[in-house]
Scaffold this active site. Sequence first.
Site, short mmCIF file in Angstrom:
data_model
loop_
_atom_site.label_atom_id
_atom_site.label_comp_id
_atom_site.label_asym_id
_atom_site.label_seq_id
_atom_site.Cartn_x
_atom_site.Cartn_y
_atom_site.Cartn_z
N TYR A 149 0.86 -1.18 0.00
CA TYR A 149 0.00 0.00 0.00
C TYR A 149 0.89 1.22 0.00
CZ TYR A 149 -3.50 3.48 1.42
OH TYR A 149 -4.32 4.59 1.49
N ASP A 244 9.60 2.89 -0.69
CA ASP A 244 8.56 3.61 0.03
C ASP A 244 8.79 3.38 1.53
OD1 ASP A 244 4.88 3.69 -0.02
OD2 ASP A 244 6.38 4.65 1.25
N LYS A 272 5.07 10.00 8.22
CA LYS A 272 4.85 9.52 9.59
C LYS A 272 5.92 10.03 10.59
CE LYS A 272 2.51 5.46 7.71
NZ LYS A 272 1.10 5.51 8.07
P1 KE4 Z 1 -0.86 8.56 3.95
O1 KE4 Z 1 -1.38 9.18 2.67
O2 KE4 Z 1 -1.92 7.74 4.66
O3 KE4 Z 1 -0.20 9.60 4.87
O4 KE4 Z 1 0.35 7.57 3.57
C1 KE4 Z 1 0.13 6.60 2.60
C2 KE4 Z 1 1.15 5.49 2.77
C3 KE4 Z 1 2.18 5.37 1.86
N1 KE4 Z 1 3.11 4.39 1.97
C4 KE4 Z 1 3.07 3.51 2.99
C5 KE4 Z 1 4.12 2.44 3.08
C6 KE4 Z 1 2.04 3.58 3.97
O5 KE4 Z 1 2.01 2.69 4.98
C7 KE4 Z 1 1.06 4.59 3.87
C8 KE4 Z 1 -0.07 4.75 4.86
N2 KE4 Z 1 -0.16 3.79 5.88
C9 KE4 Z 1 -1.49 3.47 6.34
C10 KE4 Z 1 -1.33 2.38 7.42
N3 KE4 Z 1 -1.40 1.12 6.83
C11 KE4 Z 1 -2.28 4.66 6.79
C12 KE4 Z 1 -3.45 4.36 7.72
C13 KE4 Z 1 -4.74 4.80 7.11
O6 KE4 Z 1 -4.90 4.67 5.89
O7 KE4 Z 1 -5.62 5.25 7.90
#
Ligand code: KE4
Length: 437
Positions: A149, A244, A272
């Site tokens: 993801y 990533d 994060k």
């Molecule tokens: P955000 O757009 O949610 O800030 O980041 C996207 C993203 C990109 N790359 C990786 C490896 C990530 O884990 C994420 C986002 N992580 C999720 C947790 N699995 C966010 C939690 C959510 O969607 O509420």
Amino acid sequence: MSQAKPPLSASRRLQARAEALLPAGVNSPVRAFRAVQGEPRWIARGAGAYLYDVDGSRYVDYIGSWGAMLLGHAHPAVTAAVQAAAAHGTSFGLSSPEELALAERIHEAYPAIEMLRFVNSGTEAVMSVLRLARGYTGRDLILKFAGGYHGHADALLVEAGSGLATFGTASSAGVPAAAVAATIVLPYNDLHAAQAVFDQEGAKIAAVIVEPVAGNMGCIPPVPGFLQGLRALAANAGALLILDEVMTGSRLAYGGATERFQLEADLFTLGKVIGGGLPIGAFGGRAEIMRHISPLGPVYQAGTLSGNPLSMAAGLATLETLRADRPAYQRLEATSTRLAAGLREAARSAGLAVQVQSVGSMFTVFFAEEPVRDFTCANRSDTRAFAAFHRAMTARGVLLPPAQFEAAFVSLAHGDQEVDLTLAAAAEAFRAVGSRA
Ligand code: KE4
């Protein structure tokens, strides 16, 4: 006389009201607890390793804002930095010194990030870096891995992990076929499959994007040689390797998985931890590539609040705290190792086939006979057992991420007391799972 119904909890009252205004009452799907058939908890405050819900219940927290809260909640240095920054204004729309200071810290932690740009989320970082990779190479194809993801940009909502995988949706509605036509999805940890695609399509591949440790199908480590193999395949084909590190960055080491595994890549995404819990993302890498970004080059990218003073202050306070206390990573490793070992022992004592998969301070409990090495395996795990385990742990004051296809996170605020509390709850919760009809 009928029994008086117990009063609705404050969480349940808020949830009911919110569902009238927010889809499923949440601002991000996984928070609805639907994947674990649980009751969404509404949080009043965090402190250290703990969250306190609006009913006053305390939980040992392993969600950690999905990985951002490496220092724990309400760390004094972060809180003070954000308060001080806010007193000077929340956004200027022009550059401010803290943007440069945080960029310098990130370059120091990741020397391969010779140039970078801040954005406001991981999705934005990934969306921008993919456009850059395509603009720089003049090629269209992007390779990703099933269960990976990388945020919710259209091109990547194909067999994504995280929320989508949890909902069993292979790709999202509203994503035009054209948007994913240039995205190839491969099994994680399968270098042969990657080799075959590069053999066939290598000249058309702009980039391969990978989580150096998969966290969005649950925690799945890379098999030895997988990441290095991708590096070689991409380089040989004139394609770019994008790591990533939104989740792993400055968590698996101060310099992320890149430092932990001594990886090489062309481009990186971060998020994060580098924002200390405030909205942030970043993309960067070889300066020669980054110079293709507007206004220097032809690849457009922009953002009103990119590099905003509050996120910069929270990120700087976080990285400065980690930079000044490098042994913290050893402490984090020791706590995480003890926790994972204790969970394995508790599951074994309950007679359950459980895989506790962990890398550094990321871990996931899978109810499976065999180690989970890709998304197909993850889907074969007993997600109903995980949901029962999650509910049982929540009832005992331990909050795991409310979905099987997520990683749990240990923070530097977790210590022996929190591990003991967690293992005591897990011993009972595993027994409860084992005794289900
Ligand atoms: P955000 O757009 O949610 O800030 O980041 C996207 C993203 C990109 N790359 C990786 C490896 C990530 O884990 C994420 C986002 N992580 C999720 C947790 N699995 C966010 C939690 C959510 O969607 O509420």
